[in-house]
Design an enzyme around this catalytic site. Structure first.
Site, PDB file in Angstrom:
ATOM      1  N   ASP A  62       0.814  -1.258   0.373  1.00 14.52           N
ATOM      2  CA  ASP A  62       0.305   0.262   0.386  1.00 14.52           C
ATOM      3  C   ASP A  62       0.975   1.196   0.162  1.00 14.52           C
ATOM      4  OD1 ASP A  62      -2.277   1.139  -0.151  1.00 14.52           O
ATOM      5  OD2 ASP A  62      -2.679   1.366   2.267  1.00 14.52           O
ATOM      6  N   GLY A  63       0.167   2.424  -0.894  1.00 15.66           N
ATOM      7  CA  GLY A  63       1.007   3.705  -0.658  1.00 15.66           C
ATOM      8  C   GLY A  63       1.639   3.791  -1.800  1.00 15.66           C
ATOM      9  N   HIS A  99       3.292   2.784  -9.195  1.00 13.68           N
ATOM     10  CA  HIS A  99       3.110   0.952  -9.083  1.00 13.68           C
ATOM     11  C   HIS A  99       4.106   0.370  -9.687  1.00 13.68           C
ATOM     12  CE1 HIS A  99      -0.385   0.940  -7.530  1.00 13.68           C
ATOM     13  NE2 HIS A  99      -1.229   1.325  -8.955  1.00 13.68           N
ATOM     14  N   SER A 136      -7.090  -6.270  -5.034  1.00 11.67           N
ATOM     15  CA  SER A 136      -8.288  -7.166  -5.104  1.00 11.67           C
ATOM     16  C   SER A 136      -8.995  -6.733  -5.892  1.00 11.67           C
ATOM     17  CB  SER A 136      -8.411  -5.953  -3.647  1.00 11.67           C
ATOM     18  OG  SER A 136      -9.217  -4.746  -3.959  1.00 11.67           O
ATOM     19  N   THR A 137     -10.624  -7.781  -5.192  1.00 12.24           N
ATOM     20  CA  THR A 137     -11.369  -7.868  -6.646  1.00 12.24           C
ATOM     21  C   THR A 137     -12.120  -6.424  -6.632  1.00 12.24           C
ATOM     22  OG1 THR A 137     -12.297  -8.438  -3.817  1.00 12.24           O
ATOM     23  CG2 THR A 137     -12.017  -9.723  -5.725  1.00 12.24           C
ATOM     24  N   GLU A 138     -11.733  -5.202  -5.783  1.00 12.43           N
ATOM     25  CA  GLU A 138     -11.922  -4.142  -5.433  1.00 12.43           C
ATOM     26  C   GLU A 138     -11.294  -2.943  -6.360  1.00 12.43           C
ATOM     27  OE1 GLU A 138     -11.736  -5.897  -2.647  1.00 12.43           O
ATOM     28  OE2 GLU A 138     -14.029  -6.281  -2.478  1.00 12.43           O
ATOM     29  N   ASN A 139     -10.139  -3.781  -7.098  1.00  8.86           N
ATOM     30  CA  ASN A 139      -9.190  -2.190  -7.803  1.00  8.86           C
ATOM     31  C   ASN A 139      -9.742  -1.988  -9.134  1.00  8.86           C
ATOM     32  OD1 ASN A 139      -6.386  -3.946  -5.347  1.00  8.86           O
ATOM     33  ND2 ASN A 139      -7.303  -1.510  -5.303  1.00  8.86           N
ATOM     34  N   ARG A 178       1.159  -3.852   7.098  1.00  5.27           N
ATOM     35  CA  ARG A 178       0.953  -3.039   6.036  1.00  5.27           C
ATOM     36  C   ARG A 178       1.422  -1.793   6.307  1.00  5.27           C
ATOM     37  NH1 ARG A 178      -5.234  -1.986   4.712  1.00  5.27           N
ATOM     38  NH2 ARG A 178      -4.576  -0.578   3.049  1.00  5.27           N
ATOM     39  N   ARG A 212      -5.894  -1.126   8.471  1.00  8.11           N
ATOM     40  CA  ARG A 212      -6.914  -2.388   8.112  1.00  8.11           C
ATOM     41  C   ARG A 212      -6.638  -3.511   7.258  1.00  8.11           C
ATOM     42  NH1 ARG A 212      -8.708   2.263   5.814  1.00  8.11           N
ATOM     43  NH2 ARG A 212      -8.144   2.319   3.326  1.00  8.11           N
ATOM     44  N   ILE A 213      -6.967  -5.188   6.871  1.00  5.05           N
ATOM     45  CA  ILE A 213      -7.051  -5.405   6.997  1.00  5.05           C
ATOM     46  C   ILE A 213      -7.466  -5.900   5.342  1.00  5.05           C
ATOM     47  CG2 ILE A 213      -8.638  -6.997   7.994  1.00  5.05           C
ATOM     48  CD1 ILE A 213      -6.517  -9.674   8.285  1.00  5.05           C
TER      49      ILE A 213
HETATM   50  C1  FPP Z   1      -1.729  -0.679  -3.609  1.00  5.47           C
HETATM   51  O1  FPP Z   1      -1.001   1.296  -4.131  1.00  5.47           O
HETATM   52  C2  FPP Z   1      -1.047  -1.218  -4.676  1.00  5.47           C
HETATM   53  C3  FPP Z   1      -1.856  -1.382  -5.612  1.00  5.47           C
HETATM   54  C4  FPP Z   1      -3.355  -1.740  -5.379  1.00  5.47           C
HETATM   55  C5  FPP Z   1      -0.787  -2.188  -7.044  1.00  5.47           C
HETATM   56  C6  FPP Z   1       0.379  -2.962  -6.703  1.00  5.47           C
HETATM   57  C7  FPP Z   1       0.783  -3.264  -7.703  1.00  5.47           C
HETATM   58  C8  FPP Z   1       1.894  -3.968  -7.970  1.00  5.47           C
HETATM   59  C9  FPP Z   1       3.498  -3.146  -6.550  1.00  5.47           C
HETATM   60  C10 FPP Z   1       2.481  -4.082  -9.332  1.00  5.47           C
HETATM   61  C11 FPP Z   1       2.208  -5.601  -9.659  1.00  5.47           C
HETATM   62  C12 FPP Z   1       2.660  -6.423  -8.490  1.00  5.47           C
HETATM   63  C13 FPP Z   1       3.935  -8.018  -8.457  1.00  5.47           C
HETATM   64  C14 FPP Z   1       3.342  -7.737  -6.962  1.00  5.47           C
HETATM   65  C15 FPP Z   1       3.974  -8.228  -9.939  1.00  5.47           C
HETATM   66  P1  FPP Z   1      -2.297   2.234  -3.833  1.00  5.47           P
HETATM   67  O2  FPP Z   1      -2.340   2.087  -4.916  1.00  5.47           O
HETATM   68  O3  FPP Z   1      -3.297   1.948  -2.926  1.00  5.47           O
HETATM   69  O4  FPP Z   1      -1.738   3.728  -2.920  1.00  5.47           O
HETATM   70  P2  FPP Z   1      -2.269   4.525  -2.441  1.00  5.47           P
HETATM   71  O5  FPP Z   1      -3.177   4.212  -1.244  1.00  5.47           O
HETATM   72  O6  FPP Z   1      -0.775   5.293  -1.915  1.00  5.47           O
HETATM   73  O7  FPP Z   1      -3.031   5.259  -3.471  1.00  5.47           O
END
Ligand code: FPP
Length: 247
Positions: A26-27, A43, A71-74, A193, A199-200
């Site tokens: 996250d982040g 990312h 996630s399924t929500e993403n 996290r 949160r989980i």
């Molecule tokens: C959450 O951060 C991150 C994601 C939803 C995507 C994570 C995906 C990758 C790192 C790329 C593919 C992964 C691998 C392991 C090959 P966020 O975008 O929700 O961050 P924010 O809360 O700061 O907006």
């Protein structure tokens, strides 16, 4: 080798290493925003951090690393962001197929992959097949994954097996565990996290029943092996009783 949680120049040894570490990535978005970059740059940086942390886990002897990447929500995110994440996944799967045998790394994808492109599904099947021929560190990447959906899927698979005569008798926790994506893998000892949320988020709901949780404000792309050492040190300070009492 540089100092790490297991060995340091003072000759001190960590008490206990988690066998299985789970991380909610996250982040990435905030990391990119802080730098005036598009979210997909976050990312990309996050996927590099995943590579570094997986390498470090393997080096210090962690057996399993499970990360929540999508996630399924993403799917609610913009098409541009979703396709950027899928491209990164494609890149990592290709790399994994090239290097897994050489590096002795197993790689699995947890989640409903039927919504992914046929190409990605094919790559995932290929990494699965290679993983079966290898023994060693295992990285699990959760994609189109939701903890509740995983439990429902397990129950449905069990019901199908009962209906078709492949299973019978009372349903137990041990039996249901065998239908999870994580079947046969020990539960995470430590769930981390980063990103400052507490949160989980529907991650490994079944498997994290007794996991120790570690939260940090560090954004995932800034997460370093030293941050992992801190999380493991915190884990080592916990008193895990699994519902019992200390004798
Ligand atoms: C959450 O951060 C991150 C994601 C939803 C995507 C994570 C995906 C990758 C790192 C790329 C593919 C992964 C691998 C392991 C090959 P966020 O975008 O929700 O961050 P924010 O809360 O700061 O907006």
């Amino acid at each position: 080798m540089a100092d790490n949680i297991l060995n340091n120049s003072a000759g001190e040894q960590a008490k206990c290493l988690p066998r299985h570490i789970a991380i909610i990535l996250d982040g990435n978005g905030r990391w990119a925003k802080k730098r005036g970059l598009p979210r997909n740059a976050g990312h990309l940086a996050g996927s590099e951090t995943f590579r570094n942390i997986a390498t470090y886990c393997k080096e210090i002897g962690v057996e399993y690393l499970t990360v929540y990447a999508f996630s399924t929500e993403n799917w609610k995110r913009s098409t541009e962001e979703v396709s950027g994440i899928m491209r990164l996944l494609d890149k990592y799967l290709h790399e994994a197929i090239r290097d897994m045998r050489k590096k002795n790394i197993r790689m699995k994808v947890f989640g409903d992959i039927s919504r992914l492109s046929p190409k990605l599904q094919e790559l995932i099947h290929e990494t699965d097949e290679i993983s079966q021929q290898i023994e060693g560190f295992q990285a699990n990447i959760c994609i189109n994954y939701g903890g509740r959906a995983e439990i429902v899927r397990a129950a449905q698979l069990y019901a199908n097996d009962v209906a078709e005569g492949r299973a019978e008798g009372e349903l137990t926790e041990e039996k249901l565990e065998g239908y999870m994506y994580s079947a046969g893998i020990p539960d995470p000892d430590l769930l981390i996290r980063p990103g400052g949320e507490y949160r989980i988020s529907n991650f490994l709901l079944w498997q994290c029943a007794y996991s120790e949780f570690y939260f940090t404000d560090v954004l995932w792309p800034d997460f370093t092996p030293e941050e992992l050492d801190k999380a493991i040190a915190s884990y080592n300070s916990r008193d895990r009783r699994f519902g019992g009492v200390k004798t």
